[in-house]
Design a protein around this motif. Structure first.
Motif, PDB file in Angstrom:
ATOM      1  N   VAL A 134       8.252   4.250 -12.515  1.00  0.00           N
ATOM      2  CA  VAL A 134       7.445   3.038 -12.326  1.00  0.00           C
ATOM      3  C   VAL A 134       6.589   3.216 -11.080  1.00  0.00           C
ATOM      4  O   VAL A 134       7.068   3.696 -10.049  1.00  0.00           O
ATOM      5  CB  VAL A 134       8.352   1.788 -12.169  1.00  0.00           C
ATOM      6  N   VAL A 135       5.317   2.862 -11.196  1.00  0.00           N
ATOM      7  CA  VAL A 135       4.431   2.877 -10.027  1.00  0.00           C
ATOM      8  C   VAL A 135       3.881   1.460  -9.874  1.00  0.00           C
ATOM      9  O   VAL A 135       3.367   0.884 -10.836  1.00  0.00           O
ATOM     10  CB  VAL A 135       3.259   3.870 -10.218  1.00  0.00           C
ATOM     11  N   ILE A 136       4.029   0.920  -8.675  1.00  0.00           N
ATOM     12  CA  ILE A 136       3.541  -0.443  -8.426  1.00  0.00           C
ATOM     13  C   ILE A 136       2.312  -0.367  -7.530  1.00  0.00           C
ATOM     14  O   ILE A 136       2.326   0.333  -6.511  1.00  0.00           O
ATOM     15  CB  ILE A 136       4.646  -1.290  -7.754  1.00  0.00           C
ATOM     16  N   VAL A 137       1.249  -1.054  -7.924  1.00  0.00           N
ATOM     17  CA  VAL A 137       0.044  -1.096  -7.082  1.00  0.00           C
ATOM     18  C   VAL A 137      -0.293  -2.554  -6.773  1.00  0.00           C
ATOM     19  O   VAL A 137      -0.263  -3.398  -7.656  1.00  0.00           O
ATOM     20  CB  VAL A 137      -1.166  -0.384  -7.751  1.00  0.00           C
ATOM     21  N   ALA A 138      -0.615  -2.809  -5.520  1.00  0.00           N
ATOM     22  CA  ALA A 138      -0.899  -4.185  -5.104  1.00  0.00           C
ATOM     23  C   ALA A 138      -1.416  -4.165  -3.664  1.00  0.00           C
ATOM     24  O   ALA A 138      -1.375  -3.126  -3.000  1.00  0.00           O
ATOM     25  CB  ALA A 138       0.369  -5.038  -5.189  1.00  0.00           C
ATOM     26  N   GLN A 151      -9.187  -1.752  -9.657  1.00  0.00           N
ATOM     27  CA  GLN A 151      -9.623  -0.340  -9.698  1.00  0.00           C
ATOM     28  C   GLN A 151      -8.410   0.583  -9.850  1.00  0.00           C
ATOM     29  O   GLN A 151      -8.475   1.593 -10.540  1.00  0.00           O
ATOM     30  CB  GLN A 151     -10.373   0.037  -8.417  1.00  0.00           C
ATOM     31  N   ALA A 152      -7.313   0.230  -9.195  1.00  0.00           N
ATOM     32  CA  ALA A 152      -6.107   1.079  -9.273  1.00  0.00           C
ATOM     33  C   ALA A 152      -5.567   1.111 -10.699  1.00  0.00           C
ATOM     34  O   ALA A 152      -5.228   2.175 -11.223  1.00  0.00           O
ATOM     35  CB  ALA A 152      -5.040   0.572  -8.303  1.00  0.00           C
ATOM     36  N   ILE A 153      -5.517  -0.046 -11.360  1.00  0.00           N
ATOM     37  CA  ILE A 153      -4.947  -0.020 -12.736  1.00  0.00           C
ATOM     38  C   ILE A 153      -5.941   0.649 -13.695  1.00  0.00           C
ATOM     39  O   ILE A 153      -5.537   1.274 -14.662  1.00  0.00           O
ATOM     40  CB  ILE A 153      -4.475  -1.415 -13.232  1.00  0.00           C
ATOM     41  N   ARG A 154      -7.240   0.526 -13.406  1.00  0.00           N
ATOM     42  CA  ARG A 154      -8.218   1.243 -14.264  1.00  0.00           C
ATOM     43  C   ARG A 154      -7.988   2.748 -14.168  1.00  0.00           C
ATOM     44  O   ARG A 154      -7.998   3.462 -15.162  1.00  0.00           O
ATOM     45  CB  ARG A 154      -9.650   0.922 -13.815  1.00  0.00           C
ATOM     46  N   SER A 211      13.107   5.521 -10.984  1.00  0.00           N
ATOM     47  CA  SER A 211      12.534   5.638  -9.646  1.00  0.00           C
ATOM     48  C   SER A 211      11.183   4.927  -9.595  1.00  0.00           C
ATOM     49  O   SER A 211      10.412   4.920 -10.553  1.00  0.00           O
ATOM     50  CB  SER A 211      12.475   7.100  -9.208  1.00  0.00           C
ATOM     51  N   VAL A 212      10.968   4.280  -8.458  1.00  0.00           N
ATOM     52  CA  VAL A 212       9.795   3.409  -8.299  1.00  0.00           C
ATOM     53  C   VAL A 212       9.016   3.832  -7.063  1.00  0.00           C
ATOM     54  O   VAL A 212       9.590   4.054  -5.995  1.00  0.00           O
ATOM     55  CB  VAL A 212      10.226   1.925  -8.116  1.00  0.00           C
ATOM     56  N   GLU A 213       7.721   3.933  -7.243  1.00  0.00           N
ATOM     57  CA  GLU A 213       6.841   4.228  -6.116  1.00  0.00           C
ATOM     58  C   GLU A 213       5.972   2.982  -5.919  1.00  0.00           C
ATOM     59  O   GLU A 213       5.487   2.423  -6.904  1.00  0.00           O
ATOM     60  CB  GLU A 213       5.959   5.384  -6.550  1.00  0.00           C
ATOM     61  N   GLU A 233      -5.391   2.667  -1.869  1.00  0.00           N
ATOM     62  CA  GLU A 233      -5.127   4.093  -1.657  1.00  0.00           C
ATOM     63  C   GLU A 233      -4.949   4.832  -2.983  1.00  0.00           C
ATOM     64  O   GLU A 233      -5.247   6.021  -3.096  1.00  0.00           O
ATOM     65  CB  GLU A 233      -3.843   4.268  -0.826  1.00  0.00           C
ATOM     66  N   TYR A 234      -4.438   4.131  -3.972  1.00  0.00           N
ATOM     67  CA  TYR A 234      -3.996   4.784  -5.213  1.00  0.00           C
ATOM     68  C   TYR A 234      -5.110   5.605  -5.877  1.00  0.00           C
ATOM     69  O   TYR A 234      -4.940   6.778  -6.179  1.00  0.00           O
ATOM     70  CB  TYR A 234      -3.471   3.724  -6.173  1.00  0.00           C
ATOM     71  N   ARG A 235      -6.243   4.986  -6.075  1.00  0.00           N
ATOM     72  CA  ARG A 235      -7.263   5.675  -6.889  1.00  0.00           C
ATOM     73  C   ARG A 235      -7.917   6.847  -6.177  1.00  0.00           C
ATOM     74  O   ARG A 235      -8.541   7.694  -6.800  1.00  0.00           O
ATOM     75  CB  ARG A 235      -8.325   4.694  -7.365  1.00  0.00           C
ATOM     76  N   TYR A 236      -7.807   6.912  -4.874  1.00  0.00           N
ATOM     77  CA  TYR A 236      -8.489   7.984  -4.140  1.00  0.00           C
ATOM     78  C   TYR A 236      -7.578   9.166  -3.843  1.00  0.00           C
ATOM     79  O   TYR A 236      -7.951  10.069  -3.123  1.00  0.00           O
ATOM     80  CB  TYR A 236      -9.079   7.438  -2.835  1.00  0.00           C
ATOM     81  N   ARG A 237      -6.357   9.126  -4.365  1.00  0.00           N
ATOM     82  CA  ARG A 237      -5.478  10.231  -3.990  1.00  0.00           C
ATOM     83  C   ARG A 237      -5.069  11.082  -5.183  1.00  0.00           C
ATOM     84  O   ARG A 237      -4.030  11.719  -5.169  1.00  0.00           O
ATOM     85  CB  ARG A 237      -4.272   9.733  -3.197  1.00  0.00           C
TER      86      ARG A 237
END
Ligand code: M6R
Length: 382
Positions: free
Chosen positions: A69-73, A131-134, A95-97, A103-107
Motif C-alpha cells: 500500500v502506498v499512501i499519498v497526501a 498529480q500523485a494519483i495520476r 507493508s505501507v509507505e 514528492e511522489y511524482r518527481y521521484r
C-alpha cells in the motif's frame, strides 16, 4: 392595495448564520467532531460482522491480494495517512509507505503488480495529491480516494472512493476531517484484515466496538476546553514548541505542531520522541515548550525518560495523558487529560486537546482563526 414595507436591519450576515452561533468556523467544526466520526462509521458493518464500504468499487479479491500500500497526501491528510500505516501494517500485515504527495511524482516511484495507492484529501482538489494519483495510475496502480467531497476531482479520477462524512469544513485549519479520515482508514485496515484473515473475527469485532466508542471520548475532551485554555494562557509568551510522540502518538504530535504553527504563527515542530537524541535535543533550553503525547501504556516509560531529558535542560513540559495516569504529574508542568482509548484509535482523542491548545494560543495572540495568513483552504496550484 399598496403594501408598506419597512426595512429591518439585522446585525448578522450569512457567514455568522452559517457559524451556528460559534465565534468562528473552527470552533464549530471542533465541536462537530463526535458527529463526524459517528457519520463516517454509520452502516459500515453488516450483521454478520463484515465491514463494508458501499462506495468502494474494488473487488474483495483484489483487496485481499494487495501486495503493498502506498499512501499519498498533504498536510493534515498526510498525518492521517501516517496513522493508517500503523493500523494497516499491524492488522492486515501489508507493508505501507506514506508519501508526501508533492514528492511522489518527481521521484520515479515504483509501482509493482498488487500496489494499492490511497490518496487522502479533505477537499479532493489538492493539486499535489491529484498529480500523485495520476502518476500512480499511469504506472498501473489501483487507486482508492479517501475524501470528504462527493464527486471531487480525486473521487472522480480514482478507481474507488471512501467518503469521510464529516460535513463541510470551512476553516483553513483542518480538524473534524482529520478525525473522520483516521476513522475511515482504520476501518479500511480492519476490512483488509478480515479479507486476509490476519486478525481473529472476535478481535475485529472488539476493535470495531473500540472505534465506535471514540466519538463519546472526543465529546468528553470537548467538555474540558477551559482547562486547555488555562494552560495556553500560561504559555502565551513562549515562542518555540516541540511536539513529541511515539507510535501513533508521533503523527498526533505532527498534527498538533501543524495546528499550532498555522494558527498562531509560532515555531512548532513535531518529532518522533526517539529522534530527540539525534539532533533536536540541542535546541532544548529554558523557555522552550515540549508538548508530549503520553497516552500509550506501551510507550509510557520511554516517553517519561524523554521528558526527563528535556526537563533536565530546562524545557516546560505539557503532557497529553490519560485520566488514570498518576505518574505524569511528577514530571509534567501541565497535563491535558483525555479518556483512555485503544492506543490505535488514540490520535482521534489525543489530537483534540492539541487543536484546542492551538486555537487558544492563536486567540490569545489575536490571530485570524479561520483565515491564517498566507494560507488557502485548498491548494490548487503547485
Ligand atoms: O484538502 P486536503 O486534505 O488535500 O488538504 C491538504 C492540506 O492542504 C491541509 O490538510 C492543510 O495542511 C491544512 N491547512 C491543515 O490544517
Amino acid at each position: 392595495m399598496p403594501v408598506h414595507l419597512h426595512p429591518l436591519s439585522v446585525d448578522w450576515d450569512l457567514e455568522t448564520a452559517e457559524k451556528g452561533g460559534y465565534d468562528d468556523f473552527m470552533t464549530k467544526e471542533i465541536n462537530e467532531q463526535p458527529d463526524a466520526i459517528r457519520s463516517t462509521l454509520l452502516d459500515r458493518r453488516r450483521r454478520d460482522g463484515t465491514i463494508t464500504f458501499d462506495e468502494l468499487r474494488i473487488s474483495d479479491e483484489e483487496l485481499r491480494d494487495v501486495k503493498r500500500v502506498v499512501i499519498v497526501a498533504a498536510g493534515t491528510s498526510h498525518h492521517a495517512g501516517l496513522v493508517a500505516k500503523y493500523a494497516i501494517e499491524r492488522w492486515a500485515r501489508v507493508s505501507v509507505e506514506v508519501d508526501i504527495a508533492s514528492e511522489y511524482r518527481y521521484r520515479d516511484p515504483i509501482v509493482e503488480i498488487g500496489t494499492l495507492v490511497i490518496g487522502i484529501s479533505q477537499s479532493g482538489e489538492t493539486i499535489d495529491t491529484i498529480q500523485a494519483i495520476r502518476e500512480a495510475k499511469r504506472r498501473g496502480a489501483r487507486v482508492v480516494a479517501v475524501t470528504n467531497i462527493v464527486e471531487s476531482s480525486l473521487a472522480r479520477e480514482s478507481d474507488a472512493v471512501i467518503y469521510t462524512r464529516a460535513g463541510l469544513e470551512v476553516s483553513v485549519a483542518s480538524t473534524k476531517v482529520f478525525l473522520a479520515q483516521v476513522a475511515a482508514l482504520e476501518l479500511l485496515a480492519l476490512r483488509l484484515a478480515q479479507l486476509r484473515d490476519t486478525v481473529p473475527a472476535s478481535d475485529v469485532d472488539a476493535h470495531f466496538l473500540g472505534l465506535n466508542a471514540v466519538a463519546a471520548q472526543v465529546a468528553t475532551v470537548l467538555t474540558r476546553r477551559s482547562s486547555v485554555e488555562d494552560v495556553a494562557k500560561q504559555l502565551l509568551g513562549a515562542r518555540d514548541f516541540f511536539f513529541l510522540g511515539r507510535h501513533v502518538g508521533f503523527p498526533t504530535a505532527l498534527e498538533g505542531a501543524l495546528k499550532l504553527k498555522e494558527l498562531s504563527y509560532l515555531h512548532a515542530e513535531g518529532y518522533p520522541a526517539g529522534e530527540l537524541k539525534h539532533g533536536p535535543l540541542a535546541l532544548i533550553e529554558p523557555g522552550v515548550v515540549v508538548v508530549a503525547v503520553v497516552t500509550d501504556p506501551a510507550m509510557h516509560e520511554k516517553m517519561l525518560s524523554n521528558l526527563a531529558e528535556v526537563k533536565a535542560r530546562g524545557a516546560t513540559v505539557v503532557a497529553v495523558a490519560t485520566d488514570d495516569d498518576e505518574s505524569i504529574a511528577a514530571i509534567a508542568d501541565y497535563v491535558l487529560r483525555v479518556p483512555a482509548t485503544e492506543p490505535m484509535f488514540s490520535p482521534m482523542v489525543d489530537v483534540v486537546p492539541l487543536q484546542l491548545f492551538a486555537y487558544a494560543m492563536a486567540r490569545g495572540l489575536g490571530r485570524n482563526i479561520d483565515r491564517p495568513r498566507n494560507l488557502a483552504k485548498t491548494v490548487t496550484v503547485e
